[in-house]
Scaffold this motif. Structure first.
Motif, PDB file in Angstrom:
ATOM      1  N   MET A   1      -0.923 -12.449   6.403  1.00 56.37           N
ATOM      2  CA  MET A   1      -2.368 -13.467   6.146  1.00 56.37           C
ATOM      3  C   MET A   1      -3.029 -12.070   5.809  1.00 56.37           C
ATOM      4  SD  MET A   1      -2.243 -17.651   6.188  1.00 56.37           S
ATOM      5  CE  MET A   1      -3.453 -17.670   4.736  1.00 56.37           C
ATOM      6  N   LYS A   2      -3.208 -11.903   7.691  1.00 57.55           N
ATOM      7  CA  LYS A   2      -4.630 -11.611   7.838  1.00 57.55           C
ATOM      8  C   LYS A   2      -4.530 -10.311   7.427  1.00 57.55           C
ATOM      9  CE  LYS A   2      -5.649 -13.796  12.375  1.00 57.55           C
ATOM     10  NZ  LYS A   2      -5.418 -13.639  14.179  1.00 57.55           N
ATOM     11  N   LEU A   3      -3.194  -9.515   7.230  1.00 59.53           N
ATOM     12  CA  LEU A   3      -3.026  -8.083   7.779  1.00 59.53           C
ATOM     13  C   LEU A   3      -3.351  -8.262   5.781  1.00 59.53           C
ATOM     14  CD1 LEU A   3       0.287  -6.881   8.884  1.00 59.53           C
ATOM     15  CD2 LEU A   3      -2.093  -6.708   9.740  1.00 59.53           C
ATOM     16  N   GLY A   4      -3.169  -8.933   4.849  1.00 60.74           N
ATOM     17  CA  GLY A   4      -3.322  -8.608   3.744  1.00 60.74           C
ATOM     18  C   GLY A   4      -4.916  -8.999   3.248  1.00 60.74           C
ATOM     19  N   ALA A   5      -5.439  -9.874   3.880  1.00 59.26           N
ATOM     20  CA  ALA A   5      -6.869 -10.204   3.691  1.00 59.26           C
ATOM     21  C   ALA A   5      -7.213  -8.653   3.783  1.00 59.26           C
ATOM     22  CB  ALA A   5      -6.908 -11.281   4.893  1.00 59.26           C
ATOM     23  N   LEU A   6      -7.191  -7.821   4.700  1.00 55.86           N
ATOM     24  CA  LEU A   6      -7.955  -6.538   5.124  1.00 55.86           C
ATOM     25  C   LEU A   6      -7.590  -5.957   4.052  1.00 55.86           C
ATOM     26  CD1 LEU A   6      -6.570  -5.488   8.707  1.00 55.86           C
ATOM     27  CD2 LEU A   6      -8.641  -6.769   8.052  1.00 55.86           C
ATOM     28  N   GLY A   7      -6.768  -5.748   3.200  1.00 60.20           N
ATOM     29  CA  GLY A   7      -6.458  -4.728   2.039  1.00 60.20           C
ATOM     30  C   GLY A   7      -6.054  -3.879   2.282  1.00 60.20           C
ATOM     31  N   LEU A   8      -5.030  -3.440   3.197  1.00 62.12           N
ATOM     32  CA  LEU A   8      -4.546  -2.672   3.553  1.00 62.12           C
ATOM     33  C   LEU A   8      -3.528  -2.232   2.540  1.00 62.12           C
ATOM     34  CD1 LEU A   8      -5.633  -1.933   6.910  1.00 62.12           C
ATOM     35  CD2 LEU A   8      -6.872  -0.575   5.769  1.00 62.12           C
ATOM     36  N   PRO A   9      -2.709  -0.568   2.295  1.00 61.82           N
ATOM     37  CA  PRO A   9      -1.445  -1.125   2.257  1.00 61.82           C
ATOM     38  C   PRO A   9      -0.449  -1.210   3.507  1.00 61.82           C
ATOM     39  CG  PRO A   9      -2.426   1.360   2.598  1.00 61.82           C
ATOM     40  CD  PRO A   9      -4.009   0.799   2.665  1.00 61.82           C
ATOM     41  N   THR A  10       1.106  -1.028   2.822  1.00 61.98           N
ATOM     42  CA  THR A  10       1.965  -1.699   4.054  1.00 61.98           C
ATOM     43  C   THR A  10       1.959  -0.196   4.809  1.00 61.98           C
ATOM     44  OG1 THR A  10       3.274  -2.977   2.577  1.00 61.98           O
ATOM     45  CG2 THR A  10       4.370  -2.150   4.280  1.00 61.98           C
ATOM     46  N   TYR A  11       2.230  -0.418   6.016  1.00 62.16           N
ATOM     47  CA  TYR A  11       2.543   0.587   7.600  1.00 62.16           C
ATOM     48  C   TYR A  11       3.758   1.602   6.644  1.00 62.16           C
ATOM     49  CZ  TYR A  11       2.596   3.268  11.327  1.00 62.16           C
ATOM     50  OH  TYR A  11       2.610   4.034  12.062  1.00 62.16           O
ATOM     51  N   ARG A  12       3.458   2.964   6.711  1.00 62.15           N
ATOM     52  CA  ARG A  12       4.401   3.929   5.945  1.00 62.15           C
ATOM     53  C   ARG A  12       5.355   4.718   7.002  1.00 62.15           C
ATOM     54  NH1 ARG A  12       3.579   7.129   2.040  1.00 62.15           N
ATOM     55  NH2 ARG A  12       2.210   7.374   0.660  1.00 62.15           N
ATOM     56  N   THR A  13       5.800   5.406   6.383  1.00 63.32           N
ATOM     57  CA  THR A  13       6.064   7.030   6.639  1.00 63.32           C
ATOM     58  C   THR A  13       5.312   7.124   6.118  1.00 63.32           C
ATOM     59  OG1 THR A  13       8.126   6.735   8.198  1.00 63.32           O
ATOM     60  CG2 THR A  13       8.186   8.557   7.577  1.00 63.32           C
ATOM     61  N   PHE A  14       5.115   8.378   6.061  1.00 65.11           N
ATOM     62  CA  PHE A  14       5.009   9.342   4.993  1.00 65.11           C
ATOM     63  C   PHE A  14       5.258  11.307   4.883  1.00 65.11           C
ATOM     64  CE2 PHE A  14       1.182   6.670   5.508  1.00 65.11           C
ATOM     65  CZ  PHE A  14      -0.112   7.253   4.266  1.00 65.11           C
ATOM     66  N   SER A  15       5.651  11.793   4.115  1.00 63.87           N
ATOM     67  CA  SER A  15       6.605  12.866   4.407  1.00 63.87           C
ATOM     68  C   SER A  15       5.372  14.027   4.913  1.00 63.87           C
ATOM     69  CB  SER A  15       7.124  13.442   3.002  1.00 63.87           C
ATOM     70  OG  SER A  15       6.176  13.403   2.059  1.00 63.87           O
ATOM     71  N   LEU A  16       5.397  15.220   5.479  1.00 68.37           N
ATOM     72  CA  LEU A  16       4.752  16.381   5.524  1.00 68.37           C
ATOM     73  C   LEU A  16       3.941  17.433   4.129  1.00 68.37           C
ATOM     74  CD1 LEU A  16       3.293  18.374   7.805  1.00 68.37           C
ATOM     75  CD2 LEU A  16       5.818  19.282   7.127  1.00 68.37           C
TER      76      LEU A  16
END
Length: 333
Positions: A1-16
């Motif tokens: 719930m706290k993470l959702g309240a921040l309005g941040l996207p889900t942590y993920r792996t990015f490609s180069l």
């Protein structure tokens, strides 16, 4: 719930390729600077989100698997008063697949450093006294999260006022912390070794590691109160002694040494409380410094007595525009 309240996207792996696209192949126009914690780039993802990208060149050869415990820790660094982590990217050598560079992707904080909002020469956008208290509370909550909100806790963060960024709502966010991965990329352990204590033994460091961040916060709070930076540790102690000398004097004397930009908007009790906790944070013996919880309690008390003085039922908000004239009504006796 706290993470959702921040309005941040889900942590993920990015490609180069994602990062090259976001920075126009790491163009010089995207470069923000380089320090002990790697090179920093500003990028824009395909969905329009602006990000800050930290590039770390690894000193030793490791597989991606050996860094996964670091990544797990970084993925938990998502909090209202931190520049939160959005993801990571590994770049590997072709011959043995070991990691050559690690990219850490954080939310981009657009409004500059805390120093740019309070120091001399920035009167046009100087934070009001309630906004300074709000920012101070935010910084301490960020420190508290680093210590207790994740396991293992992150200590000895060597915090500076330029590491505190202000977002579009003037919410303070800590942008630099002592991640083991950052120290490893530099080939050293990033612990503070300044004269905070004469006993630098391991047992002392374990016992007082939370107090190093308390001291650093005291230095930041000193600048927030006085409105001018300290150029050395000796100057910090001189200014601390000056605060200590006026804390027990009269209200007018205390007010006279505060930043001129806030002298008319700070209540006497809130200013005294802020000065008292600042002095305690800057004590040379770590054992005598207050806990993070004690610091937070005092700052919240300073906010409460200010609200009471203003005769205003609402809490002081960081969303007030600093360019607007102060609307505080302080009675002087």
């Amino acid at each position: 719930m706290k993470l959702g309240a921040l309005g941040l996207p889900t942590y993920r792996t990015f490609s180069l390729e994602d990062l090259e696209d976001a920075t126009n192949n790491f163009d010089t126009t995207a470069f923000m600077g380089e320090g002990s914690q790697g090179q920093m780039y500003r990028g824009r993802l395909r969905d329009g989100t602006f990000v800050a990208i930290r590039c770390l060149k690894m000193k030793k050869s490791h597989s991606t698997q050996s860094f996964m415990h670091h990544v797990e820790l970084i993925s938990k660094l998502r909090y209202r008063h931190l520049a939160s982590a959005l993801g990571h990217c590994f770049e590997c050598y072709l011959d043995d697949s070991s990691v050559s560079r690690i990219f850490l992707i954080f939310e981009y904080i657009p409004n500059g450093t805390l120093r740019s909002w309070i120091s001399e020469g920035h009167a046009a956008r100087s934070l009001t006294w309630p906004q300074r208290i709000s920012a101070a509370i935010g910084i301490v909550k960020g420190i508290q999260f680093l210590h207790t909100g994740i396991v293992p806790g992150v200590y000895s963060n060597n915090l500076k006022i330029t590491d505190v960024l202000m977002d579009q709502n003037l919410v303070a966010k800590i942008s630099s912390y002592n991640l083991p991965l950052l120290a490893e990329s530099a080939g050293k352990v990033g612990h503070r070794t300044s004269a905070l204590t004469k006993d630098s033994s391991n047992s002392s460091r374990v016992n007082y590691e939370d107090k190093f961040d308390v001291y650093d916060f005291g230095v930041i709070l000193l600048e927030m109160i006085l409105g001018r930076p300290s150029k050395s540790s000796n100057e910090v102690q001189l200014l601390k002694n000056q605060l200590q000398a006026v804390v027990t004097t009269d209200d007018e004397t205390r007010r006279s040494i505060a930043d001129p930009a806030v002298q008319t908007s700070c209540s006497n009790q809130s200013l005294k409380t802020m000065m008292e906790i600042c002095v305690r944070c800057l004590l040379m013996d770590p054992a005598e410094r207050p806990s993070v919880e004690d610091v937070l309690w005092n700052l919240q008390f300073a906010a409460q007595v200010l609200d009471a003085c203003r005769g205003d039922s609402r809490s002081s908000s960081p969303n007030d525009s600093p360019s607007q004239p102060a609307h505080l009504h302080v009675a002087f006796h």
